[in-house]
Motif scaffolding. Sequence first.
Motif, PDB file in Angstrom:
ATOM      1  N   ASN A 286       0.859  -1.175   0.000  1.00 44.23           N
ATOM      2  CA  ASN A 286       0.000   0.000   0.000  1.00 44.23           C
ATOM      3  C   ASN A 286       0.901   1.233   0.000  1.00 44.23           C
ATOM      4  O   ASN A 286       1.351   1.684   1.065  1.00 44.23           O
ATOM      5  N   PRO A 287       1.226   1.803  -1.175  1.00 44.42           N
ATOM      6  CA  PRO A 287       2.187   2.914  -1.243  1.00 44.42           C
ATOM      7  C   PRO A 287       1.752   4.149  -0.450  1.00 44.42           C
ATOM      8  O   PRO A 287       2.601   4.845   0.122  1.00 44.42           O
ATOM      9  N   ARG A 288       0.462   4.431  -0.423  1.00 52.02           N
ATOM     10  CA  ARG A 288       0.017   5.602   0.327  1.00 52.02           C
ATOM     11  C   ARG A 288       0.258   5.424   1.816  1.00 52.02           C
ATOM     12  O   ARG A 288       0.725   6.344   2.500  1.00 52.02           O
ATOM     13  N   ARG A 289      -0.062   4.267   2.320  1.00 45.37           N
ATOM     14  CA  ARG A 289       0.195   3.978   3.738  1.00 45.37           C
ATOM     15  C   ARG A 289       1.685   4.093   4.036  1.00 45.37           C
ATOM     16  O   ARG A 289       2.085   4.650   5.060  1.00 45.37           O
ATOM     17  N   ARG A 290       2.493   3.576   3.135  1.00 46.54           N
ATOM     18  CA  ARG A 290       3.941   3.619   3.328  1.00 46.54           C
ATOM     19  C   ARG A 290       4.451   5.058   3.327  1.00 46.54           C
ATOM     20  O   ARG A 290       5.283   5.430   4.159  1.00 46.54           O
ATOM     21  N   GLU A 292       2.750   7.979   3.917  1.00 46.90           N
ATOM     22  CA  GLU A 292       2.214   8.881   4.925  1.00 46.90           C
ATOM     23  C   GLU A 292       2.524   8.460   6.352  1.00 46.90           C
ATOM     24  O   GLU A 292       2.485   9.294   7.269  1.00 46.90           O
ATOM     25  N   LEU A 293       2.824   7.192   6.584  1.00 50.93           N
ATOM     26  CA  LEU A 293       3.072   6.728   7.949  1.00 50.93           C
ATOM     27  C   LEU A 293       4.514   6.306   8.189  1.00 50.93           C
ATOM     28  O   LEU A 293       4.845   5.789   9.243  1.00 50.93           O
ATOM     29  N   LYS A 294       5.385   6.546   7.236  1.00 54.50           N
ATOM     30  CA  LYS A 294       6.783   6.153   7.396  1.00 54.50           C
ATOM     31  C   LYS A 294       7.522   7.124   8.306  1.00 54.50           C
ATOM     32  O   LYS A 294       7.104   8.265   8.525  1.00 54.50           O
ATOM     33  N   TYR A 324       1.640  -0.910   9.705  1.00 48.67           N
ATOM     34  CA  TYR A 324       1.180   0.465   9.554  1.00 48.67           C
ATOM     35  C   TYR A 324       2.259   1.472   9.921  1.00 48.67           C
ATOM     36  O   TYR A 324       2.308   2.573   9.371  1.00 48.67           O
ATOM     37  N   HIS A 325       3.098   1.109  10.883  1.00 51.07           N
ATOM     38  CA  HIS A 325       4.080   2.046  11.399  1.00 51.07           C
ATOM     39  C   HIS A 325       5.182   1.237  12.061  1.00 51.07           C
ATOM     40  O   HIS A 325       5.002   0.059  12.385  1.00 51.07           O
ATOM     41  N   LEU A 326       6.348   1.868  12.247  1.00 47.90           N
ATOM     42  CA  LEU A 326       7.439   1.164  12.917  1.00 47.90           C
ATOM     43  C   LEU A 326       7.023   0.696  14.312  1.00 47.90           C
ATOM     44  O   LEU A 326       7.521  -0.313  14.812  1.00 47.90           O
TER      45      LEU A 326
END
Length: 342
Positions: A286-290, A292-294, A324-326
């Motif tokens: 999911n590129p958008r998730r990656r 915006e939440l990176k 979703y997040h680290l």
Amino acid sequence: MRLKRISLIISVLLIPFSLLGQHGGETLFGVLQLTPSARINALGGHQVGLYDNDPSLALFNPAMADSSFHKNVSVGFSPYIADINYGYGSLAWNQPGLGTFFAGVNHLGYGDMIMADVNGEIQGNFTASETVVFLGYSKKLSSHWTAGITFKPVMSTIESYNSWGIAVDAGVHYRHANGRFHAGALLRNAGRQISTYADGDAESLPPDLQVGFSVKLAHAPFRFSVTGRDLLSGSLDYEIPENDFGVNVSQPESANAGFGNLLLRHMVFGVEFVPSNNFYVAAGLNPRRRQELKVDSKVSSVGYSWGFGFRIYKFHFSYSSARYHLASSSNHFSITTNISDF
């Protein structure tokens, strides 16, 4: 005082979902943004053109329900982020000559939280939850096309405050004669808030237009899925409104992104290894998730997801994990069976 405290709670609770929505800090009914199906979650969270004999897929795109879903039952559970849990149950029923009906419920619980006044003095505990009911119907239009619609009444409760509304999903599904190519289109979560938590105007729910396809190779056990999502929201730019609660959320950098980067954020990619009808392994991006939440200093596997499924006796088990997040990942479990087998 009490209303201001509840407003702060609402703002904090909606942050995880606003990051995934198209209106920062303004998303209503976060439960509607979740995907009940473990299989869809393994493939990036959105795959509108994926077809399989899994009734949970109909909770995402109602056009996927057909006669093969008759008497199928599916239940699932996800220990989500920050002690948030949600689960679902669904049942499908086919009536020859009329179509396929299905119903389900998805419940999101935020758990117990501490209630404090504006001075930080503890007043006790309170809970928050959201529940959506699925009432769906699909009809085969021809040998290639199926259409479906789902009505989704939704209720949200935060402490003693309640809000409810209704959303609608409308989708179509195309099946090629070779059985390996499927495509779909879905207008998801079009609706409106009916009652608000407190005095104020009811708001509309932002609809999500999705179009996608899946294709299984003719001579290899692999299936590829691609879906474009949020196709009504242009560049996906959003603004976080000013607030009086000290809640600060970073703005995305999409304003400075190139066309290719912006296009990629509308896409979700998935791949499956399917050697038989009783086993699969899946992965998604999911590129958008990656994006915006990176965390820039360490992107890691944020935005990626994976999962597998297998059959034992009369039950299909599925599991998926999405990063979703680290700081956290979400896990999803589901079980499907057909009650006519017993």
